[in-house]
Design a protein around this motif. Structure first.
Motif, short mmCIF file in Angstrom:
data_model
loop_
_atom_site.label_atom_id
_atom_site.label_comp_id
_atom_site.label_asym_id
_atom_site.label_seq_id
_atom_site.Cartn_x
_atom_site.Cartn_y
_atom_site.Cartn_z
N ARG A 58 -38.44 -13.51 -37.08
CA ARG A 58 -39.13 -12.21 -37.10
C ARG A 58 -38.16 -11.06 -37.23
NH1 ARG A 58 -42.70 -12.81 -31.99
NH2 ARG A 58 -41.28 -14.51 -31.74
N TYR A 59 -37.02 -11.16 -36.56
CA TYR A 59 -36.02 -10.10 -36.61
C TYR A 59 -35.50 -9.92 -38.04
CZ TYR A 59 -31.91 -7.34 -35.51
OH TYR A 59 -30.97 -6.35 -35.47
N ILE A 60 -35.13 -11.03 -38.67
CA ILE A 60 -34.59 -10.96 -40.04
C ILE A 60 -35.67 -10.50 -41.01
CG2 ILE A 60 -33.56 -12.28 -41.92
CD1 ILE A 60 -32.39 -14.14 -39.74
N SER A 61 -36.89 -11.00 -40.87
CA SER A 61 -37.95 -10.60 -41.80
C SER A 61 -38.29 -9.11 -41.65
CB SER A 61 -39.20 -11.46 -41.64
OG SER A 61 -39.74 -11.32 -40.36
N ASN A 62 -38.29 -8.59 -40.44
CA ASN A 62 -38.54 -7.15 -40.26
C ASN A 62 -37.42 -6.31 -40.86
OD1 ASN A 62 -40.99 -7.44 -38.98
ND2 ASN A 62 -40.10 -7.46 -36.93
N LYS A 63 -36.18 -6.77 -40.72
CA LYS A 63 -35.05 -6.08 -41.34
C LYS A 63 -35.18 -6.10 -42.86
CE LYS A 63 -32.01 -4.83 -38.17
NZ LYS A 63 -31.34 -3.56 -38.14
N LEU A 64 -35.58 -7.24 -43.42
CA LEU A 64 -35.75 -7.35 -44.88
C LEU A 64 -36.86 -6.43 -45.39
CD1 LEU A 64 -35.35 -11.10 -45.80
CD2 LEU A 64 -34.33 -9.20 -46.99
N VAL A 124 -30.54 -18.56 -46.17
CA VAL A 124 -31.43 -17.63 -46.87
C VAL A 124 -31.37 -18.00 -48.33
CG1 VAL A 124 -31.92 -15.22 -47.38
CG2 VAL A 124 -30.88 -15.82 -45.21
N SER A 125 -32.53 -18.17 -48.96
CA SER A 125 -32.56 -18.51 -50.38
C SER A 125 -33.54 -17.61 -51.12
CB SER A 125 -32.93 -19.99 -50.56
OG SER A 125 -34.13 -20.30 -49.90
N ASP A 126 -33.27 -17.43 -52.39
CA ASP A 126 -34.09 -16.59 -53.27
C ASP A 126 -35.01 -17.49 -54.08
OD1 ASP A 126 -35.16 -14.68 -54.91
OD2 ASP A 126 -33.24 -13.90 -55.62
N LEU A 127 -36.32 -17.29 -53.92
CA LEU A 127 -37.31 -18.10 -54.65
C LEU A 127 -38.06 -17.27 -55.69
CD1 LEU A 127 -38.85 -20.06 -51.63
CD2 LEU A 127 -37.00 -20.78 -53.14
N GLY A 128 -37.38 -16.37 -56.34
CA GLY A 128 -38.04 -15.51 -57.33
C GLY A 128 -38.62 -14.27 -56.68
N GLU A 129 -39.89 -14.30 -56.38
CA GLU A 129 -40.57 -13.16 -55.75
C GLU A 129 -40.51 -13.20 -54.22
OE1 GLU A 129 -42.12 -10.41 -57.17
OE2 GLU A 129 -41.08 -11.14 -58.95
N LEU A 130 -39.93 -14.27 -53.69
CA LEU A 130 -39.88 -14.45 -52.24
C LEU A 130 -38.47 -14.78 -51.77
CD1 LEU A 130 -42.96 -16.81 -51.84
CD2 LEU A 130 -42.92 -14.39 -51.30
N TYR A 131 -38.18 -14.42 -50.52
CA TYR A 131 -37.00 -14.91 -49.82
C TYR A 131 -37.48 -15.97 -48.84
CZ TYR A 131 -34.22 -10.89 -51.35
OH TYR A 131 -33.56 -9.96 -52.08
N LYS A 132 -36.72 -17.05 -48.74
CA LYS A 132 -37.03 -18.09 -47.76
C LYS A 132 -35.90 -18.10 -46.74
CE LYS A 132 -37.95 -22.95 -46.99
NZ LYS A 132 -38.03 -24.28 -47.58
N ILE A 133 -36.27 -17.91 -45.47
CA ILE A 133 -35.29 -17.94 -44.39
C ILE A 133 -35.59 -19.17 -43.53
CG2 ILE A 133 -34.36 -16.73 -42.40
CD1 ILE A 133 -35.45 -14.15 -43.67
N THR A 134 -34.56 -19.97 -43.32
CA THR A 134 -34.69 -21.18 -42.51
C THR A 134 -33.65 -21.12 -41.39
OG1 THR A 134 -35.34 -22.42 -44.47
CG2 THR A 134 -34.66 -23.69 -42.55
N VAL A 135 -34.11 -21.32 -40.16
CA VAL A 135 -33.20 -21.37 -39.02
C VAL A 135 -33.33 -22.73 -38.34
CG1 VAL A 135 -33.16 -18.89 -38.62
CG2 VAL A 135 -34.84 -20.27 -37.45
N THR A 136 -32.22 -23.20 -37.81
CA THR A 136 -32.17 -24.47 -37.09
C THR A 136 -31.77 -24.18 -35.66
OG1 THR A 136 -31.45 -25.55 -39.12
CG2 THR A 136 -31.19 -26.78 -37.08
N TYR A 137 -32.55 -24.74 -34.71
CA TYR A 137 -32.27 -24.52 -33.30
C TYR A 137 -32.51 -25.81 -32.54
CZ TYR A 137 -32.10 -22.19 -28.81
OH TYR A 137 -31.75 -21.81 -27.55
N ASP A 138 -31.47 -26.42 -32.00
CA ASP A 138 -31.55 -27.66 -31.23
C ASP A 138 -32.34 -28.76 -31.93
OD1 ASP A 138 -29.98 -26.82 -29.17
OD2 ASP A 138 -31.63 -26.16 -27.89
#
Length: 149
Positions: A58-64, A124-138
């Motif tokens: 949520r933090y990264i998406s709000n910043k974006l 973070v990856s660029d999918l054309g019209e979208l950014y995809k953010i993936t985080v790994t936690y434990d």
């Protein structure tokens, strides 16, 4: 005033019964405390996992959403957000998500800044019209898609 010299069997049984009742009550309290401590431990660890992954997304998406333009850096481990001459660098390193704000394009690098969240990985990856953010936690992995501004 009467003084009793001899204890009868009924007095002994009454004393032993009272003690057994108290011991049973104490044992039940200890079991309840042990069960509650285990439950709290599970809730606390699951909360940390959920908070670490969803809050960072949520933090990264709000910043974006609030920036003027964005550029993916560090082969997907970081992102540079530009807004009104200020560069906000968010990147993954040393088992954590870091952020730093700089005013010069020459200071952009994936080092320094403040640790925001504890993570095991971020891409973070660029999918054309979208950014995809993936985080790994434990061991778990969460992703979100964000429409480009």
């Amino acid at each position: 005033m009467k003084k009793y010299q001899n204890k009868t069997l009924s007095d002994t049984v009454s004393t032993v019964g009272s003690m057994l009742l108290f011991l049973m009550f104490a044992a039940c309290l200890l079991m309840i405390i042990a069960v509650a401590a285990g439950t709290y431990s599970r809730i606390s660890s699951n909360f940390d996992k959920t908070f670490g992954s969803s809050a960072s997304l949520r933090y990264i998406s709000n910043k974006l959403k609030g920036c003027g333009s964005a550029e993916i850096v560090g082969q997907g481990s970081g992102i540079v957000l530009r807004s009104d001459g200020i560069f906000d660098v968010i990147y993954f390193g040393d088992d954590g998500l870091y952020e730093k704000t700089v005013t010069s394009e020459t200071d952009i690098g994936l080092s320094g800044g403040d640790r925001i969240f504890e993570l095991k990985g971020m891409t973070v990856s660029d999918l054309g019209e979208l950014y995809k953010i993936t985080v790994t936690y434990d061991g778990g992995e969460n992703s979100t898609l964000i429409r480009k501004g």
